[in-house]
Design a protein around this motif. Structure first.
Motif, PDB file in Angstrom:
ATOM      1  N   GLU A 195      20.708  47.312  52.831  1.00 55.08           N
ATOM      2  CA  GLU A 195      21.973  48.011  52.698  1.00 55.08           C
ATOM      3  C   GLU A 195      22.280  48.142  51.212  1.00 55.08           C
ATOM      4  OE1 GLU A 195      25.478  44.728  53.180  1.00 55.08           O
ATOM      5  OE2 GLU A 195      24.694  45.625  55.004  1.00 55.08           O
ATOM      6  N   CYS A 196      22.974  49.201  50.891  1.00 53.76           N
ATOM      7  CA  CYS A 196      23.338  49.456  49.496  1.00 53.76           C
ATOM      8  C   CYS A 196      24.210  48.303  49.007  1.00 53.76           C
ATOM      9  CB  CYS A 196      24.087  50.789  49.390  1.00 53.76           C
ATOM     10  SG  CYS A 196      24.692  51.136  47.723  1.00 53.76           S
ATOM     11  N   ASP A 197      23.807  47.716  47.879  1.00 49.08           N
ATOM     12  CA  ASP A 197      24.568  46.595  47.322  1.00 49.08           C
ATOM     13  C   ASP A 197      25.897  47.044  46.727  1.00 49.08           C
ATOM     14  OD1 ASP A 197      22.746  44.501  47.906  1.00 49.08           O
ATOM     15  OD2 ASP A 197      21.482  45.156  46.242  1.00 49.08           O
ATOM     16  N   ARG A 198      26.081  48.331  46.609  1.00 47.83           N
ATOM     17  CA  ARG A 198      27.336  48.825  46.028  1.00 47.83           C
ATOM     18  C   ARG A 198      28.331  49.263  47.101  1.00 47.83           C
ATOM     19  NH1 ARG A 198      29.625  53.433  43.953  1.00 47.83           N
ATOM     20  NH2 ARG A 198      30.910  53.020  42.121  1.00 47.83           N
ATOM     21  N   CYS A 199      27.840  50.022  48.126  1.00 50.90           N
ATOM     22  CA  CYS A 199      28.783  50.570  49.113  1.00 50.90           C
ATOM     23  C   CYS A 199      28.524  50.068  50.529  1.00 50.90           C
ATOM     24  CB  CYS A 199      28.763  52.092  49.080  1.00 50.90           C
ATOM     25  SG  CYS A 199      27.284  52.824  49.826  1.00 50.90           S
ATOM     26  N   GLY A 200      27.378  49.427  50.758  1.00 55.33           N
ATOM     27  CA  GLY A 200      27.092  48.877  52.078  1.00 55.33           C
ATOM     28  C   GLY A 200      26.374  49.818  53.026  1.00 55.33           C
TER      29      GLY A 200
ATOM     30  N   VAL B 180      20.292  50.319  46.118  1.00 59.71           N
ATOM     31  CA  VAL B 180      21.429  51.232  46.182  1.00 59.71           C
ATOM     32  C   VAL B 180      21.043  52.513  46.898  1.00 59.71           C
ATOM     33  CG1 VAL B 180      22.531  50.335  44.074  1.00 59.71           C
ATOM     34  CG2 VAL B 180      20.978  52.279  43.918  1.00 59.71           C
ATOM     35  N   CYS B 181      22.045  53.177  47.456  1.00 56.83           N
ATOM     36  CA  CYS B 181      21.832  54.463  48.125  1.00 56.83           C
ATOM     37  C   CYS B 181      21.812  55.576  47.075  1.00 56.83           C
ATOM     38  CB  CYS B 181      22.938  54.700  49.158  1.00 56.83           C
ATOM     39  SG  CYS B 181      24.547  55.043  48.423  1.00 56.83           S
ATOM     40  N   ASP B 182      21.485  56.773  47.512  1.00 59.60           N
ATOM     41  CA  ASP B 182      21.379  57.892  46.572  1.00 59.60           C
ATOM     42  C   ASP B 182      22.719  58.209  45.907  1.00 59.60           C
ATOM     43  OD1 ASP B 182      19.885  59.994  45.318  1.00 59.60           O
ATOM     44  OD2 ASP B 182      20.918  61.398  46.652  1.00 59.60           O
ATOM     45  N   ALA B 183      23.806  58.154  46.673  1.00 53.54           N
ATOM     46  CA  ALA B 183      25.126  58.453  46.099  1.00 53.54           C
ATOM     47  C   ALA B 183      25.474  57.434  45.019  1.00 53.54           C
ATOM     48  CB  ALA B 183      26.191  58.466  47.194  1.00 53.54           C
ATOM     49  N   CYS B 184      25.204  56.164  45.281  1.00 53.46           N
ATOM     50  CA  CYS B 184      25.512  55.131  44.284  1.00 53.46           C
ATOM     51  C   CYS B 184      24.570  55.222  43.086  1.00 53.46           C
ATOM     52  CB  CYS B 184      25.469  53.749  44.931  1.00 53.46           C
ATOM     53  SG  CYS B 184      26.863  53.481  46.053  1.00 53.46           S
ATOM     54  N   ARG B 185      23.312  55.624  43.319  1.00 54.41           N
ATOM     55  CA  ARG B 185      22.383  55.841  42.198  1.00 54.41           C
ATOM     56  C   ARG B 185      22.961  56.860  41.229  1.00 54.41           C
ATOM     57  NH1 ARG B 185      19.019  59.945  40.835  1.00 54.41           N
ATOM     58  NH2 ARG B 185      19.571  61.011  42.757  1.00 54.41           N
TER      59      ARG B 185
HETATM   60 ZN    ZN Z   1      25.790  53.087  48.044  1.00 49.74          ZN
END
Ligand code: ZN
Length: 93
Positions: free
Chosen positions: A5-10, A74-79
């Motif tokens: 899971e994205c460490d920033r947004c989950g 991280v996910c693409d949006a958070c990247r």
């Molecule tokens: Zn994210």
């Protein structure tokens, strides 16, 4: 199947998910190693000073001052958010 899971947004991410990115962060002291001259070693005052400082220092704080590294999924949006402002500096309002 390993799930991430994205460490920033989950957001849930798969192991080979094309939307999963890895962010690595290293923080270390810019100063080089300590330099000792012959006279420092003869007098041992500088060396004793360093040893005394290390003896009373907080080990976690010493580690923070020397080297720390982090790894995040991280996910693409958070990247995109991270790359647009890597240090998270707030813009003036
Ligand atoms: Zn994210």
């Amino acid at each position: 199947m390993i799930r991430y899971e994205c460490d920033r947004c989950g957001e849930r991410l798969g192991a080979n998910d094309p939307k999963r990115f890895i962010v690595k962060l290293e923080v270390y002291a810019a100063a080089g190693h300590l330099e000792f001259t012959e006279s420092d070693l003869d007098a041992t005052s500088k060396l004793n000073e360093v040893i005394e400082e290390l003896a009373v220092a907080d080990p976690d704080e010493l580690e923070d001052q020397t080297y720390r590294h982090f790894r995040f999924d991280v996910c693409d949006a958070c990247r995109k958010i991270i790359l647009s402002n890597p240090l998270g500096i707030k813009s003036p309002q």
